[in-house]
Design an enzyme around this catalytic site. Structure first.
Site, PDB file in Angstrom:
ATOM      1  N   GLN A  73       0.835  -1.189   0.000  1.00 20.30           N
ATOM      2  CA  GLN A  73       0.000   0.000   0.000  1.00 20.30           C
ATOM      3  C   GLN A  73       0.881   1.255   0.000  1.00 20.30           C
ATOM      4  O   GLN A  73       2.019   1.230  -0.450  1.00 20.30           O
ATOM      5  CB  GLN A  73      -0.926  -0.041   1.214  1.00 20.30           C
ATOM      6  CG  GLN A  73      -1.883  -1.234   1.246  1.00 20.30           C
ATOM      7  CD  GLN A  73      -3.042  -1.091   0.274  1.00 20.30           C
ATOM      8  OE1 GLN A  73      -3.507   0.025  -0.013  1.00 20.30           O
ATOM      9  NE2 GLN A  73      -3.534  -2.214  -0.249  1.00 20.30           N
ATOM     10  N   HIS A  77       8.581   8.301   1.503  1.00 10.47           N
ATOM     11  CA  HIS A  77      10.032   8.352   1.360  1.00 10.47           C
ATOM     12  C   HIS A  77      10.485   9.800   1.479  1.00 10.47           C
ATOM     13  O   HIS A  77       9.789  10.710   1.017  1.00 10.47           O
ATOM     14  CB  HIS A  77      10.476   7.813  -0.003  1.00 10.47           C
ATOM     15  CG  HIS A  77       9.993   6.432  -0.301  1.00 10.47           C
ATOM     16  ND1 HIS A  77      10.146   5.384   0.580  1.00 10.47           N
ATOM     17  CD2 HIS A  77       9.346   5.921  -1.383  1.00 10.47           C
ATOM     18  CE1 HIS A  77       9.625   4.284   0.047  1.00 10.47           C
ATOM     19  NE2 HIS A  77       9.133   4.591  -1.143  1.00 10.47           N
ATOM     20  N   LEU A 138       9.208  -2.823   3.377  1.00  6.07           N
ATOM     21  CA  LEU A 138       9.548  -3.548   2.151  1.00  6.07           C
ATOM     22  C   LEU A 138       8.430  -3.364   1.125  1.00  6.07           C
ATOM     23  O   LEU A 138       7.249  -3.354   1.480  1.00  6.07           O
ATOM     24  CB  LEU A 138       9.716  -5.050   2.417  1.00  6.07           C
ATOM     25  CG  LEU A 138      11.076  -5.565   2.902  1.00  6.07           C
ATOM     26  CD1 LEU A 138      11.387  -5.011   4.283  1.00  6.07           C
ATOM     27  CD2 LEU A 138      11.080  -7.079   2.943  1.00  6.07           C
ATOM     28  N   GLY A 139       8.841  -3.224  -0.115  1.00  7.83           N
ATOM     29  CA  GLY A 139       7.890  -3.179  -1.213  1.00  7.83           C
ATOM     30  C   GLY A 139       8.584  -3.700  -2.456  1.00  7.83           C
ATOM     31  O   GLY A 139       9.561  -3.099  -2.921  1.00  7.83           O
ATOM     32  N   GLY A 150      12.331  -2.475  -3.449  1.00 10.69           N
ATOM     33  CA  GLY A 150      13.192  -2.941  -2.369  1.00 10.69           C
ATOM     34  C   GLY A 150      12.774  -2.548  -0.977  1.00 10.69           C
ATOM     35  O   GLY A 150      11.640  -2.802  -0.569  1.00 10.69           O
ATOM     36  N   ALA A 152      13.125   0.279   2.630  1.00  5.84           N
ATOM     37  CA  ALA A 152      13.321   1.632   3.141  1.00  5.84           C
ATOM     38  C   ALA A 152      13.617   1.528   4.636  1.00  5.84           C
ATOM     39  O   ALA A 152      12.808   0.985   5.396  1.00  5.84           O
ATOM     40  CB  ALA A 152      12.071   2.480   2.909  1.00  5.84           C
ATOM     41  N   CYS A 168       1.550   1.618   4.887  1.00  2.00           N
ATOM     42  CA  CYS A 168       1.412   0.248   4.374  1.00  2.00           C
ATOM     43  C   CYS A 168      -0.004  -0.292   4.541  1.00  2.00           C
ATOM     44  O   CYS A 168      -0.222  -1.515   4.566  1.00  2.00           O
ATOM     45  CB  CYS A 168       2.432  -0.682   5.039  1.00  2.00           C
ATOM     46  SG  CYS A 168       4.137  -0.122   4.834  1.00  2.00           S
TER      47      CYS A 168
END
Length: 214
Positions: A73, A77, A138-139, A150, A152, A168
């Site tokens: 979701q 960043h 993680l994504g 990747g 964060a 998320c």
């Protein structure tokens, strides 16, 4: 072939051109292409996963919301958060999606332990947590046996933007950062160097080559 190219991007990177560069790399690589790990920080941005729901974006304000083709979701960043994009041929490495996630989480846990932070993943909500608070997200996406997107890791970023979303997709997740977990937190570059080594070790690369893009 069991080597990896590591790229350190200096300054703050806009999300959209970085995302497109990652997609282009993944679509153009072949069976002989060397895996790559990209280390960078982004300008402030909310990214929405492929199946992301609009209701999890509460009040973005002056921060742009950009659609992405990663899993998961919405997340945030920004400066002070270490992004690592993992372009790995997981088919060549004999890894499945779950093993890929586990390897990334293991490297994060080992990195945090080096600095005195006890952490662990959660089966119901991918990422790494310490004292019940989320410190790394993680994504990922896998296409033709190759991963991209990747992780964060929150080092010393401003956490306020996470209050503008359900991170998320969870309204009850509290976020944290290394700077809030330690009285004497390590510098950003020190954390980056440690995570780089942990990822190289965890994924079993024989050698790595550092390249600093222009």
């Amino acid at each position: 072939m069991n080597s990896v190219v590591i790229r350190h991007f200096s300054g703050l990177q806009d999300y959209q051109p970085t995302y497109q560069r990652m997609v282009d790399f993944t679509e153009s690589r072949d069976a002989d292409s060397v895996d790559e790990l990209w280390f960078l920080q982004h300008e402030r941005v909310f990214t929405q996963g492929q199946a992301g729901k609009a209701e999890h974006v509460l009040m973005p304000g002056d921060i742009p919301v950009i659609q992405s083709n990663r899993g998961g979701q919405v997340t945030y960043h920004g400066p002070g958060q270490l992004m690592v994009y993992l372009m790995i041929d997981i088919q060549r490495k004999g890894l499945g999606p779950r093993q890929l996630v586990s390897h990334i989480e293991e490297a994060l846990v080992a990195t945090l332990k080096t600095f005195g932070i006890d952490s662990a993943p959660r089966a119901d909500a991918p990422g790494v947590y310490t004292k019940g608070r989320k410190i790394a997200s993680l994504g990922l996406r896998i296409k033709q046996g190759r991963s991209f997107h990747g992780l964060a890791l929150n080092i010393d970023l401003n956490l306020e933007p996470f209050q503008r979303i359900n991170p998320c997709g969870y309204s009850d997740i509290q976020m944290t950062r290394i700077a809030d977990e330690l009285d004497d937190a390590p510098a950003f570059d020190v954390v980056m160097a440690e995570l780089q080594q942990q990822l190289v070790t965890t994924f079993g690369y024989d050698s790595s080559q550092l390249i600093k893009p222009l």
